[in-house]
Design a protein around this motif. Structure first.
Motif, mmCIF file in Angstrom:
data_model
loop_
_atom_site.group_PDB
_atom_site.id
_atom_site.type_symbol
_atom_site.label_atom_id
_atom_site.label_comp_id
_atom_site.label_asym_id
_atom_site.label_seq_id
_atom_site.Cartn_x
_atom_site.Cartn_y
_atom_site.Cartn_z
ATOM 1 N N PHE A 102 -8.195 -0.741 0.715
ATOM 2 C CA PHE A 102 -7.114 -0.210 1.545
ATOM 3 C C PHE A 102 -7.664 0.097 2.934
ATOM 4 N N PRO A 103 -6.971 -0.316 3.990
ATOM 5 C CA PRO A 103 -7.490 -0.100 5.347
ATOM 6 C C PRO A 103 -7.683 1.380 5.677
ATOM 7 N N ASP A 104 -8.861 1.701 6.202
ATOM 8 C CA ASP A 104 -9.167 3.095 6.550
ATOM 9 C C ASP A 104 -8.169 3.649 7.561
ATOM 10 N N THR A 105 -7.754 2.811 8.505
ATOM 11 C CA THR A 105 -6.844 3.236 9.566
ATOM 12 C C THR A 105 -5.514 3.745 9.028
ATOM 13 N N LEU A 106 -5.129 3.284 7.846
ATOM 14 C CA LEU A 106 -3.808 3.604 7.307
ATOM 15 C C LEU A 106 -3.836 4.704 6.251
ATOM 16 N N ILE A 107 -5.014 5.245 5.945
ATOM 17 C CA ILE A 107 -5.121 6.280 4.913
ATOM 18 C C ILE A 107 -4.403 7.557 5.375
ATOM 19 N N PRO A 108 -3.571 8.143 4.521
ATOM 20 C CA PRO A 108 -2.889 9.393 4.903
ATOM 21 C C PRO A 108 -3.886 10.521 5.150
ATOM 22 N N ASP A 109 -3.467 11.516 5.920
ATOM 23 C CA ASP A 109 -4.347 12.653 6.193
ATOM 24 C C ASP A 109 -4.359 13.617 5.000
ATOM 25 N N MET A 120 1.776 -7.627 -2.760
ATOM 26 C CA MET A 120 0.671 -7.838 -3.695
ATOM 27 C C MET A 120 1.023 -8.896 -4.738
ATOM 28 N N SER A 121 1.801 -9.887 -4.318
ATOM 29 C CA SER A 121 2.310 -10.873 -5.275
ATOM 30 C C SER A 121 1.204 -11.583 -6.052
ATOM 31 N N SER A 122 0.066 -11.843 -5.409
ATOM 32 C CA SER A 122 -0.936 -12.649 -6.102
ATOM 33 C C SER A 122 -2.196 -11.897 -6.505
ATOM 34 N N ASN A 123 -2.242 -10.581 -6.325
ATOM 35 C CA ASN A 123 -3.400 -9.864 -6.877
ATOM 36 C C ASN A 123 -3.033 -8.576 -7.608
ATOM 37 N N ILE A 124 -1.736 -8.307 -7.767
ATOM 38 C CA ILE A 124 -1.334 -7.121 -8.504
ATOM 39 C C ILE A 124 -1.868 -7.206 -9.935
ATOM 40 N N LEU A 125 -2.182 -6.081 -10.519
ATOM 41 C CA LEU A 125 -2.697 -5.942 -11.890
ATOM 42 C C LEU A 125 -4.143 -6.409 -12.034
ATOM 43 N N SER A 126 -4.773 -6.861 -10.946
ATOM 44 C CA SER A 126 -6.133 -7.388 -11.048
ATOM 45 C C SER A 126 -7.187 -6.388 -10.599
ATOM 46 N N ARG A 127 -6.763 -5.296 -9.941
ATOM 47 C CA ARG A 127 -7.716 -4.272 -9.517
ATOM 48 C C ARG A 127 -6.974 -2.961 -9.295
ATOM 49 N N ARG A 128 -7.723 -1.886 -9.302
ATOM 50 C CA ARG A 128 -7.135 -0.568 -9.073
ATOM 51 C C ARG A 128 -6.698 -0.450 -7.614
ATOM 52 N N ILE A 129 -5.545 0.128 -7.406
ATOM 53 C CA ILE A 129 -5.024 0.309 -6.051
ATOM 54 C C ILE A 129 -4.645 1.779 -5.855
ATOM 55 N N PRO A 130 -4.845 2.323 -4.644
ATOM 56 C CA PRO A 130 -4.462 3.710 -4.375
ATOM 57 C C PRO A 130 -2.965 3.800 -4.104
ATOM 58 N N VAL A 131 -2.169 3.794 -5.153
ATOM 59 C CA VAL A 131 -0.711 3.724 -5.015
ATOM 60 C C VAL A 131 -0.192 4.791 -4.059
ATOM 61 N N LYS A 132 -0.776 5.978 -4.103
ATOM 62 C CA LYS A 132 -0.289 7.096 -3.279
ATOM 63 C C LYS A 132 -0.416 6.820 -1.779
ATOM 64 N N ASN A 133 -1.217 5.838 -1.389
ATOM 65 C CA ASN A 133 -1.353 5.509 0.036
ATOM 66 C C ASN A 133 -0.208 4.640 0.545
ATOM 67 N N PHE A 134 0.560 4.078 -0.367
ATOM 68 C CA PHE A 134 1.621 3.142 -0.002
ATOM 69 C C PHE A 134 2.988 3.810 -0.075
ATOM 70 N N SER A 135 3.860 3.391 0.822
ATOM 71 C CA SER A 135 5.262 3.785 0.714
ATOM 72 C C SER A 135 6.015 2.813 -0.179
ATOM 73 N N ALA A 136 5.614 1.544 -0.136
ATOM 74 C CA ALA A 136 6.233 0.535 -0.996
ATOM 75 C C ALA A 136 5.244 -0.594 -1.251
ATOM 76 N N ILE A 137 5.277 -1.099 -2.464
ATOM 77 C CA ILE A 137 4.494 -2.273 -2.858
ATOM 78 C C ILE A 137 5.467 -3.228 -3.523
ATOM 79 N N PHE A 138 5.409 -4.501 -3.173
ATOM 80 C CA PHE A 138 6.261 -5.464 -3.876
ATOM 81 C C PHE A 138 5.441 -6.662 -4.320
ATOM 82 N N PHE A 139 5.939 -7.331 -5.357
ATOM 83 C CA PHE A 139 5.227 -8.504 -5.873
ATOM 84 C C PHE A 139 6.141 -9.338 -6.761
#
Length: 430
Positions: free
Chosen positions: A206-213, A225-244
């Motif tokens: 996840f880009p450092d520049t976009l990490i919440p404070d 995340m259409s082509s890599n979802i379910l393949s690695r852990r993601i910091p869901v809380k950093n995103f407002s929306a994820i689609f795939f």
């Protein structure tokens, strides 16, 4: 005539599905739960359909550790449809937030209390001077998303925050340093594609520049995340929306999943009225692309493909049964498979050229060129022909870039990755 067991399919999507899931689904398609009807024949309004959706949502939440303050939507239209849906919905959310600010400035407790002409004039000024959608363009899909936003809203509202082609001789294959990104202040959203299926580029994290404070405040981040979802852990809380789209790692073509913060949905954030959006010169979403509508109806506002949700649910159940440590276990296998294939390619630099920069190589879509005696086209044609002969199929690169692409999705077994690596070695030494 090859059997299913003889083939290792590296196609980019629709992708290979686990055989056990297909076997179970074939029975469900004929007679689901001894009802005498197949799952595709049951009403999407039935309890069967609701149970399938709710179970799939629950299992996806468990597998990815999705926080409670997120909603899961099953939609249609694929990733391309979401290029539009994210624009419609997140511009609407921006208008709602901006309206609240202006009402406060006007000393009004609600829209009804405010002077309507004053409110619309102030909102229109804010739209004209402040509204921006930021795009990180790192490959063909993020470029399409950026272009769609410009088509729907107008280029004056879209900001090309970074373009990988500027640091890679006009081609995709790198991600510019974050220090060079030109992000807007309070953008309606910052969009990026976490894994570029065509170009073989994946964000390493996840880009450092976009990490919440520390207060959880930060940009409205949207990721494809259409082509890599379910393949690695993601910091869901950093995103407002994820689609795939489901057709890579989750299931079959036909459903698209959106994981979205509840704070972007009613009651926290109701969409502006169509009348207000028209006054502001902004587009109104088609009802099937309205996150508010889809969420309110548990993904069943219109006729959803319940069979495809069922397939996704069975894939999730298989993943949870296979990996007690959930997505972390799958990530370890995905990383190992990618390492096996990349090491085979790196062992023969006189024959193989890996397309993207090493710092952003995708684990899911491994793109490379094959050249012997200064002949690339002929060598790649022979590579594909000989690979097919030994049961390694779906390796032809995307039509827009050519070359070879091995899509190393979750359904590719470790033995399949090793078989491809062995072929890569043997071909180079022949």
């Amino acid at each position: 005539m090859p059997s299913r067991a003889d083939i290792t399919y590296f196609g980019a999507g629709p992708a290979l599905l686990p055989t056990s899931v297909l076997e179970e689904a074939s029975q469900a398609l004929l007679n689901y739960k001894d009802t005498g009807l197949g799952i595709a024949e049951h009403s999407h309004r039935s309890q069967y359909a609701a149970d399938i959706i709710n179970q799939a949502k629950s299992d996806l939440t468990t597998y990815l550790d999705i926080p409670e303050d997120y909603e899961i939507l099953f939609m249609q239209g694929g990733g391309t449809g979401e290029f539009s849906a994210t624009v419609y919905n997140l511009v609407g959310a921006w208008v709602t937030r901006k309206k609240a600010e202006i009402l406060k400035q006007l000393g009004a407790q609600s829209e009804e209390e405010a002077n309507q002409e004053e409110l619309v004039t102030a909102l229109k000024k804010a739209v004209d001077t402040e509204l921006k959608l930021d795009y990180l363009v790192t490959g063909g899909w993020s470029l399409k998303a950026y272009q769609e936003a410009g088509r729907l809203l107008g280029p004056e509202y879209t900001n090309l925050a970074t373009d990988s082609r500027t640091v890679n001789e006009g081609k995709f294959g790198k991600i510019p340093d974050e220090s060079t990104w030109k992000l807007s202040k309070n953008a309606a959203m910052v969009y990026y594609c976490d894994n570029e299926t065509v170009d073989g580029v994946e964000f390493p994290k996840f880009p450092d520049t976009l990490i919440p404070d520390s207060n959880g405040e930060g940009p409205i981040v949207v990721a494809d995340m259409s082509s890599n979802i379910l393949s690695r852990r993601i910091p869901v809380k950093n995103f407002s929306a994820i689609f795939f789209g489901a057709q890579k790692n989750l299931g079959s073509t036909g459903v698209t999943v959106v994981i979205i913060k509840k704070s972007l949905l009613p009651p926290a954030c109701p969409q502006p009225s169509p009348a207000l959006m028209r006054k502001l010169g902004l587009p109104v979403p088609p009802i099937v692309f309205s996150y508010e509508t889809v969420a309110k109806n548990n993904s069943l506002y219109n006729t959803l493909s319940i069979f495809d949700v069922y397939i996704a649910g069975q894939v999730l159940k298989k993943l949870l049964a296979t990996f007690p440590d959930k997505v972390d276990g799958q990530q370890a296998v995905a990383d190992q498979k990618a390492d096996i294939i990349y090491k085979a390619l790196e062992a023969h630099p006189n024959v193989y050229r890996i397309v993207p920069d090493k710092s952003v190589r995708s684990r899911m879509n491994i793109c490379f060129r094959v050249t012997i005696n200064n002949d690339t086209d002929g060598t790649e044609a022979r590579f594909l022909k000989e690979a097919t002969a030994v049961g390694l199929t779906g390796l032809k690169g995307h039509r827009s870039v050519g070359g070879i692409r091995a899509s190393n999705y979750n359904s590719i077994p470790l033995a399949g990755a090793q078989k491809l690596a062995d072929f890569i070695n043997n071909f180079a030494q022949a």
